[in-house]
Design an enzyme around this catalytic site. Structure first.
Site, PDB file in Angstrom:
ATOM      1  N   GLU A 171       1.451  -4.924  -1.924  1.00 33.40           N
ATOM      2  CA  GLU A 171       1.962  -3.632  -2.374  1.00 33.40           C
ATOM      3  C   GLU A 171       2.281  -3.684  -3.867  1.00 33.40           C
ATOM      4  OE1 GLU A 171       5.215  -4.148   0.314  1.00 33.40           O
ATOM      5  OE2 GLU A 171       4.702  -2.348   1.433  1.00 33.40           O
ATOM      6  N   THR A 186       5.586   0.395   1.088  1.00 31.65           N
ATOM      7  CA  THR A 186       4.856   1.258   2.014  1.00 31.65           C
ATOM      8  C   THR A 186       5.752   1.616   3.191  1.00 31.65           C
ATOM      9  OG1 THR A 186       3.959  -0.672   3.131  1.00 31.65           O
ATOM     10  CG2 THR A 186       2.611   0.301   1.388  1.00 31.65           C
ATOM     11  N   LYS A 194       9.508   5.665   7.744  1.00 26.96           N
ATOM     12  CA  LYS A 194      10.087   4.513   8.463  1.00 26.96           C
ATOM     13  C   LYS A 194       9.615   3.246   7.780  1.00 26.96           C
ATOM     14  CE  LYS A 194       9.423   2.240  12.990  1.00 26.96           C
ATOM     15  NZ  LYS A 194       8.405   1.233  12.709  1.00 26.96           N
ATOM     16  N   ASP A 195      10.562   2.423   7.348  1.00 27.29           N
ATOM     17  CA  ASP A 195      10.172   1.171   6.698  1.00 27.29           C
ATOM     18  C   ASP A 195      10.972   0.003   7.279  1.00 27.29           C
ATOM     19  OD1 ASP A 195      12.680   1.097   5.510  1.00 27.29           O
ATOM     20  OD2 ASP A 195      11.896   0.515   3.548  1.00 27.29           O
ATOM     21  N   MET A 196      10.890  -1.155   6.612  1.00 22.35           N
ATOM     22  CA  MET A 196      11.562  -2.355   7.110  1.00 22.35           C
ATOM     23  C   MET A 196      12.502  -2.981   6.074  1.00 22.35           C
ATOM     24  SD  MET A 196       8.290  -4.002   9.162  1.00 22.35           S
ATOM     25  CE  MET A 196       9.195  -5.431   9.776  1.00 22.35           C
ATOM     26  N   GLU A 197      12.745  -2.284   4.957  1.00 22.49           N
ATOM     27  CA  GLU A 197      13.559  -2.891   3.891  1.00 22.49           C
ATOM     28  C   GLU A 197      14.660  -2.019   3.305  1.00 22.49           C
ATOM     29  OE1 GLU A 197      10.108  -3.009   3.690  1.00 22.49           O
ATOM     30  OE2 GLU A 197       9.882  -5.112   4.292  1.00 22.49           O
ATOM     31  N   ASP A 230       0.681   4.722   7.387  1.00 21.31           N
ATOM     32  CA  ASP A 230       0.391   4.985   8.799  1.00 21.31           C
ATOM     33  C   ASP A 230       1.303   6.114   9.280  1.00 21.31           C
ATOM     34  OD1 ASP A 230       2.126   2.285   8.490  1.00 21.31           O
ATOM     35  OD2 ASP A 230       2.926   3.473  10.131  1.00 21.31           O
TER      36      ASP A 230
HETATM   37  N1  SAH Z   1       0.712  -6.667   9.557  1.00 20.02           N
HETATM   38  C1  SAH Z   1       1.011  -6.655   8.133  1.00 20.02           C
HETATM   39  C2  SAH Z   1       2.470  -6.610   7.913  1.00 20.02           C
HETATM   40  C3  SAH Z   1       2.940  -5.243   7.997  1.00 20.02           C
HETATM   41  S1  SAH Z   1       4.616  -5.103   7.800  1.00 20.02           S
HETATM   42  C4  SAH Z   1       0.372  -7.839   7.476  1.00 20.02           C
HETATM   43  O1  SAH Z   1      -0.564  -8.375   8.004  1.00 20.02           O
HETATM   44  O2  SAH Z   1       0.806  -8.235   6.385  1.00 20.02           O
HETATM   45  C5  SAH Z   1       4.661  -3.558   7.065  1.00 20.02           C
HETATM   46  C6  SAH Z   1       5.334  -3.454   5.729  1.00 20.02           C
HETATM   47  O3  SAH Z   1       5.084  -2.141   5.299  1.00 20.02           O
HETATM   48  C7  SAH Z   1       6.851  -3.610   5.775  1.00 20.02           C
HETATM   49  O4  SAH Z   1       7.304  -4.227   4.601  1.00 20.02           O
HETATM   50  C8  SAH Z   1       7.368  -2.175   5.919  1.00 20.02           C
HETATM   51  O5  SAH Z   1       8.425  -1.845   5.052  1.00 20.02           O
HETATM   52  C9  SAH Z   1       6.175  -1.289   5.601  1.00 20.02           C
HETATM   53  N2  SAH Z   1       5.717  -0.394   6.684  1.00 20.02           N
HETATM   54  C10 SAH Z   1       4.531   0.254   6.675  1.00 20.02           C
HETATM   55  N3  SAH Z   1       4.384   1.013   7.772  1.00 20.02           N
HETATM   56  C11 SAH Z   1       5.498   0.840   8.533  1.00 20.02           C
HETATM   57  C12 SAH Z   1       5.925   1.357   9.796  1.00 20.02           C
HETATM   58  N4  SAH Z   1       5.177   2.210  10.497  1.00 20.02           N
HETATM   59  N5  SAH Z   1       7.105   0.947  10.277  1.00 20.02           N
HETATM   60  C13 SAH Z   1       7.873   0.097   9.575  1.00 20.02           C
HETATM   61  N6  SAH Z   1       7.517  -0.426   8.389  1.00 20.02           N
HETATM   62  C14 SAH Z   1       6.351  -0.066   7.844  1.00 20.02           C
END
Ligand code: SAH
Length: 250
Positions: A6, A100, A183-186, A209
């Site tokens: 990213e 993302t 929706k994210d993870m950070e 997505d």
């Molecule tokens: N499978 C991926 C990892 C994806 S993790 C790989 O092979 O590297 C996804 C990252 O993008 C996280 O840092 C998160 O913040 C963000 N993200 C993107 N789409 C997301 C979703 N639908 N839900 C949560 N986080 C998402």
């Protein structure tokens, strides 16, 4: 950003250089990049003057056990806390959590849109005990940036954070009741660390997505990562040019 994929279009696009050694000392696994981004801003009378902003990009680095990028709230909070303790010359005026996200079609999100966060929350910290329920959700507001979002043509809305790429019904109930647009993870981890340091936070989240679209996030994520990272680069450049030469409350 959590992931280097990213961050790389942003780093090369803005002409930033990798810091060697990283500006956050070991054992923090961070990779960091820095430089200056310039813009020419114009005042009320239309006089334009060059201004610039000093930028540090902090990535959470790789997991030394699994070899993949360190994603999720724990690395995000740790890197943010360390960056705000370590980067003191000059002091950090503003943090931007850039990355993302999954987008909610029901809230107008499409692949490649960049959202400017209005608020943060956790959707996977369910603690049904007095006061701990709100602590778990930990709702907070982003630093308001309506004029920046309008100037850059960004969509706006709440970001909801959890430590899973997928979701189940209880996550969805929480995201829906909070009005999540992305929706994210950070972001919530970054928000907590910024609140400890009292530093304002914006988040720019580019949609890879569609959460409510019925397809598995991992498939769409990989197919759209390059497009979304480029859109993020354009938005981040615009944001940095917008803030250069302005006070945080402008
Ligand atoms: N499978 C991926 C990892 C994806 S993790 C790989 O092979 O590297 C996804 C990252 O993008 C996280 O840092 C998160 O913040 C963000 N993200 C993107 N789409 C997301 C979703 N639908 N839900 C949560 N986080 C998402």
């Amino acid at each position: 950003p959590a992931m280097e994929a990213e961050a790389l279009p942003v780093i090369s696009g803005l002409g930033l250089k990798r810091d060697s050694p990283p500006s956050l000392p070991p054992p923090a696994p961070a990779t960091t990049f820095s430089g200056r981004v310039s813009s020419s801003s114009s005042d009320d009378k239309g006089n334009s003057s060059p201004s610039s902003v000093e930028v540090s990009v902090v990535c959470s680095g790789k997991c030394k056990v699994h070899g993949v990028d360190n994603i999720g709230t724990v690395p995000a909070a740790l890197m943010t806390y360390l960056a705000l303790s370590e980067l003191r010359d000059p002091r950090v005026d503003l943090v931007i959590s850039a990355g993302t996200a999954g987008g909610f079609a029901a809230r107008g999100a499409a692949i490649g849109d960049v959202f400017c966060a209005t608020a943060f929350a956790n959707h996977d910290r369910r603690i049904p005990l007095a006061k701990f329920d709100d602590y778990g959700t930990w709702r907070s507001d982003a630093h308001p940036a309506p004029r920046m979002a309008a100037a850059l043509g960004l969509k706006s809305g709440p970001v909801s954070t959890g430590n899973s790429l997928d979701w189940h019904d209880l996550d969805m109930a929480s995201m829906s009741s909070g009005g999540a647009a992305v929706k994210d993870m950070e972001a919530s981890g970054v928000a907590w660390a910024c609140s400890l340091h009292g530093v304002p936070l914006l988040a720019l989240k580019s949609v890879t997505d569609i959460v409510d679209g019925g397809k598995p996030a991992e498939e769409e994520f990989l197919a759209n990562l390059a497009t979304a990272s480029e859109a993020l680069h354009v938005a981040l450049r615009g944001a940095l040019e917008f803030v250069a030469g302005k006070g945080v409350d402008e």
